[in-house]
Design a protein around this motif. Structure first.
Motif, PDB file in Angstrom:
ATOM      1  N   THR A 185      -0.683   8.106   5.973  1.00 40.44           N
ATOM      2  CA  THR A 185       0.631   8.353   4.535  1.00 40.44           C
ATOM      3  C   THR A 185       0.001   7.314   3.710  1.00 40.44           C
ATOM      4  O   THR A 185       0.508   6.564   3.145  1.00 40.44           O
ATOM      5  N   ALA A 186      -1.175   8.382   3.155  1.00 39.74           N
ATOM      6  CA  ALA A 186      -1.553   8.681   1.957  1.00 39.74           C
ATOM      7  C   ALA A 186      -0.985   8.283   0.919  1.00 39.74           C
ATOM      8  O   ALA A 186      -0.901   7.097   0.024  1.00 39.74           O
TER       9      ALA A 186
ATOM     10  N   THR B 154       6.023   3.917   3.315  1.00 40.27           N
ATOM     11  CA  THR B 154       4.896   3.165   2.457  1.00 40.27           C
ATOM     12  C   THR B 154       3.671   4.383   1.978  1.00 40.27           C
ATOM     13  O   THR B 154       2.298   4.128   2.197  1.00 40.27           O
ATOM     14  N   VAL B 155       4.740   5.616   1.567  1.00 36.65           N
ATOM     15  CA  VAL B 155       3.687   6.905   1.351  1.00 36.65           C
ATOM     16  C   VAL B 155       3.040   7.328  -0.412  1.00 36.65           C
ATOM     17  O   VAL B 155       2.039   6.971  -0.796  1.00 36.65           O
TER      18      VAL B 155
ATOM     19  N   VAL C 225       0.608  -1.115   0.336  1.00 33.69           N
ATOM     20  CA  VAL C 225      -0.187   0.152   0.167  1.00 33.69           C
ATOM     21  C   VAL C 225       0.934   1.392   0.390  1.00 33.69           C
ATOM     22  O   VAL C 225       0.828   2.404   0.361  1.00 33.69           O
ATOM     23  N   THR C 226       1.303   1.582  -1.134  1.00 29.73           N
ATOM     24  CA  THR C 226       2.921   1.978  -1.169  1.00 29.73           C
ATOM     25  C   THR C 226       2.210   3.621  -2.340  1.00 29.73           C
ATOM     26  O   THR C 226       1.585   4.623  -1.396  1.00 29.73           O
TER      27      THR C 226
ATOM     28  N   ASN D 120      -5.272   3.611   2.718  1.00 35.20           N
ATOM     29  CA  ASN D 120      -3.825   4.570   2.396  1.00 35.20           C
ATOM     30  C   ASN D 120      -2.766   4.123   1.783  1.00 35.20           C
ATOM     31  O   ASN D 120      -1.433   3.964   1.672  1.00 35.20           O
TER      32      ASN D 120
HETATM   33  K   LIG Z   1       0.893   5.105   0.864  1.00 33.41           K
END
Ligand SMILES: [K+]
Ligand SMILES: [K+]
Lengths: 449, 449
Positions: free
Chosen positions: B281-282, B393-394, B60-61, B177
């Motif tokens: 950290t969307a 993981t942004v 989920v990065t 995210n």
């Molecule tokens: K992310």
């Protein structure tokens, strides 16, 4: 603890003593450097220039906004030299006294910087510490000055008075980790002269390890098993950082023709070693900082931030802080409840101090970098390098210092001062004061990560 | 702790479960994305592209080497969506189970994610946790998807199927995210549409706080005095970071015509708030990242590194780690022996975990930044931004990802994976294992700073 005199009383709060003493020295230094006689051209130096230079000298940083050798007169250079000596000696003496106070109060085992059995600190104790630190400093400086003078006279064809002057200046500047030089290129011209560069690197290391460590090593260097936690962490961490730094320098810069790649092949290892010594935290440079690869610049940021030994002339968060945190992480990842250094257990309060010193320092550097970034148009990498160099009192620069706007230079002045007194005073204030626990709340964990 | 089944047995070492599950998902995802049918042009995607995209989705990065909407086919996008849902749900479920295990073993007070009185964890407990987490995720995603679909259809004139597809995709990507979008400019086109941007920001915050916190808040949001340490630190730290981030964004970017300064004046506060939500950290962006001021880029590095809540879909070292360290420093500078959060005392072992997670993370980012710096010719600031974004993981980027050489892209793949499993597994492994103390050495302090 029994305290006998007003002077001793003041030592209960060493942070205040250090801050006031350094501030006074900076004020006096600024006034002297602003005299017309201090400038080479007889014109009065600007106040910001005088303040910046005095702060840089007293805080043994070495950042400059004007070229030391050409801008200042002989008088100005002498003022700078005396400020360096006063700043270095002052910090070393006070820090050693703090170590002594701590060793009496909280079970810090450092082999008797002052050998008495009682917990009381007397005026005689203080006199003895001051005498020993001064003797130690002047002896090392004399030997280094002699070696340098010989080489400057015999190897570089300087007249004896000039060689002697340069030898003394570089010796004092090196031992006190000040990094002020007499050449615009710092030590780049001596990169292929191991006599000069290794002598200066040696003085830097000796001054940077700190007096209590040397005092203990003088007695027990053959018996490492008996070393105190302070000496053990300082020596091992310093060794690891020097080896790592040298290897990194070779790997990253060997192919860079503007730095290590331009050095004669037989002198490269020495040049890499010296380049690895200087960021911690002498601030001389034997290679062109502005020409370093970006990864080397960043790695140097890290070495500068870590700095040298506690209770010495080096800056940064100190190898004791860094080393102790490494021991803590090692213990934690192995699932061990206690942190052992050699045959001793480090109390949790001590671990928390190291954590606090490190993270507050990160916070200060981050804040300063954000401010400087808003105040100037320089790139992020050179700004970060400049703020870390000022905070850790290193004095290396990519060359932007002189061209920074005045507000940014004043940020650097503040950083040098905070960086010089900060970690030591924070740590000593924390160690000397511990509130009694009046009540205890029930325990509860959280998850982290 | 009584453990009844192989599945439960595996949970004794949650780090291994998480690592293996995520690695499997990445392998399957890479294989699917490398099918010709996954690409819009019917050509087989390169292995590095498929691997990078699958890793970015599962972890989920949201970093991408190709534009999601134009490069992948409808099938490819569906694979990405499922990988995001599987990755987000998987991490959230496993992390919640870890919280549950910890709460049984080490006195972690989280208001009964599973309400049983015994210390044993049964298969029924696990089923109940999984059911609740899935129900929670799907409910929030359904509401968010409905809100977005409505707006896309009514406000932006999209046909209903297109609006629904975009609504579901953005909803899943936001709640988990993940930060994958369907437009090359991410959310920049919606910067003046509060309905879309605030809905997505809301989904990001809800997903990022983590299930255990929401579960507790659902019962006790009116009575903050009863909150557990986990909930208290998570809520307070998140609030402080959001306010700080919004204010910083306004101060730094209000005069920048390429970012906030170009936004209609009445929408700027909302835009600044949304821009402050996304780094934690969307990874969506409503402003052009490459046009941000250097100080904003650096501040964003810091927000990304801190990340979101534990046991949620956010990355980074987590607000629990950061918040707990802030409490520790606060206690230390006040000379307090214990660290109190609300009416509870946090044990020293817990403090040490936070320290370890934070410093190991710093070490990994530093190492990756040095490596990337040597592998590419990009500037230091954009490289640091890229590595922090991958590790936490942004998924924000200044736009260099696609043009990086393959080795550097593989470093990012490794960073995303380590960043996703790292802090959680390190922390849980440490918390679940504690060696008995067989002997105790004498205590000795050192000085730091
Ligand atoms: K992310
Ligand atoms: K220096």
């Amino acid at each position: 603890m029994r305290v006998e005199r007003p002077l001793l009383n003041a030592l209960r709060n060493p942070s205040r003593v250090i801050a006031v003493a350094l501030a006074l020295a900076i004020v006096v230094g600024t006034a002297l450097l602003a005299l017309p006689v201090a400038s080479a051209d007889g014109q009065r130096a600007g106040w910001v220039t005088a303040l910046f230079t005095a702060t840089s000298a007293v805080c043994v940083t070495g950042l400059v906004v004007v070229d030391t050798a050409t801008y200042w007169s002989w008088f100005g250079e002498l003022v700078i030299l005396l400020l360096i000596q006063a700043g270095g000696l002052g910090i070393m003496t006070l820090a050693t006294l703090v170590v002594m106070l701590l060793s009496r109060r909280v079970g810090l085992r450092v082999r008797s910087v002052v050998q008495t059995e009682t917990k009381a600190v007397t005026a005689a104790d203080i006199r003895r510490v001051v005498r020993r630190v001064v003797l130690f400093s002047l002896s090392v400086e004399a030997v280094v000055a002699a070696l340098l003078t010989l080489r400057f006279a015999l190897g570089h064809g300087q007249a004896l008075p000039q060689a002697l002057y340069s030898g003394v200046f570089h010796s004092v500047s090196a031992f006190n980790n000040a990094g002020f030089g007499l050449h615009p290129d710092s030590l780049v011209r001596y990169v292929e002269d191991p006599w000069v560069s290794l002598t200066i690197a040696g003085a830097v290391i000796v001054g940077g390890l700190g007096f209590p460590v040397w005092f203990e090593l003088a007695r027990t260097w053959r018996r490492p098993r008996q070393w105190s936690v302070l000496t053990r962490i300082t020596v091992y961490t310093t060794a690891v950082l020097l080896v790592t730094g040298t290897v990194f320098m070779v790997v990253a810069e060997n192919s860079n023709p503007d730095t290590l790649g331009g050095v004669d092949r037989e002198h490269r290892l020495v040049a890499a070693f010296v380049a690895a010594v200087m960021p911690r935290t002498a601030g001389f440079n034997n290679l062109d900082i502005a020409a370093l690869r970006p990864e080397t610049l960043f790695m140097t940021d890290i070495f500068m931030f870590i700095g040298g030994g506690s209770a010495g002339t080096a800056g940064g968060v100190k190898v004791t802080t860094f080393g102790l945190l490494a021991y803590v992480i090692w213990a934690e990842t192995r699932g061990e409840r206690d942190v052992h250094v050699g045959t001793r257990r480090v109390p949790t309060a001590n671990q928390r101090q190291a954590l606090t010193v490190a993270l507050l320092s990160v916070g200060i550097v981050v804040l300063a970098t954000l401010t400087m970034s808003a105040l100037t148009t320089q790139g992020f990498d050179v700004i970060l390098f400049e703020t870390v160099s000022a905070f850790a009192t290193v004095g290396l620069s990519t060359g932007i210092t002189a061209s920074l706007p005045v507000p940014a230079q004043l940020v650097l002045v503040a950083l040098m001062f905070i960086g010089r007194i900060g970690p030591l005073t924070v740590a000593s204030a924390m160690a000397l004061r511990e509130r009694p626990r009046l009540y205890q709340l029930p325990e509860e964990r959280t998850i982290v990560g």
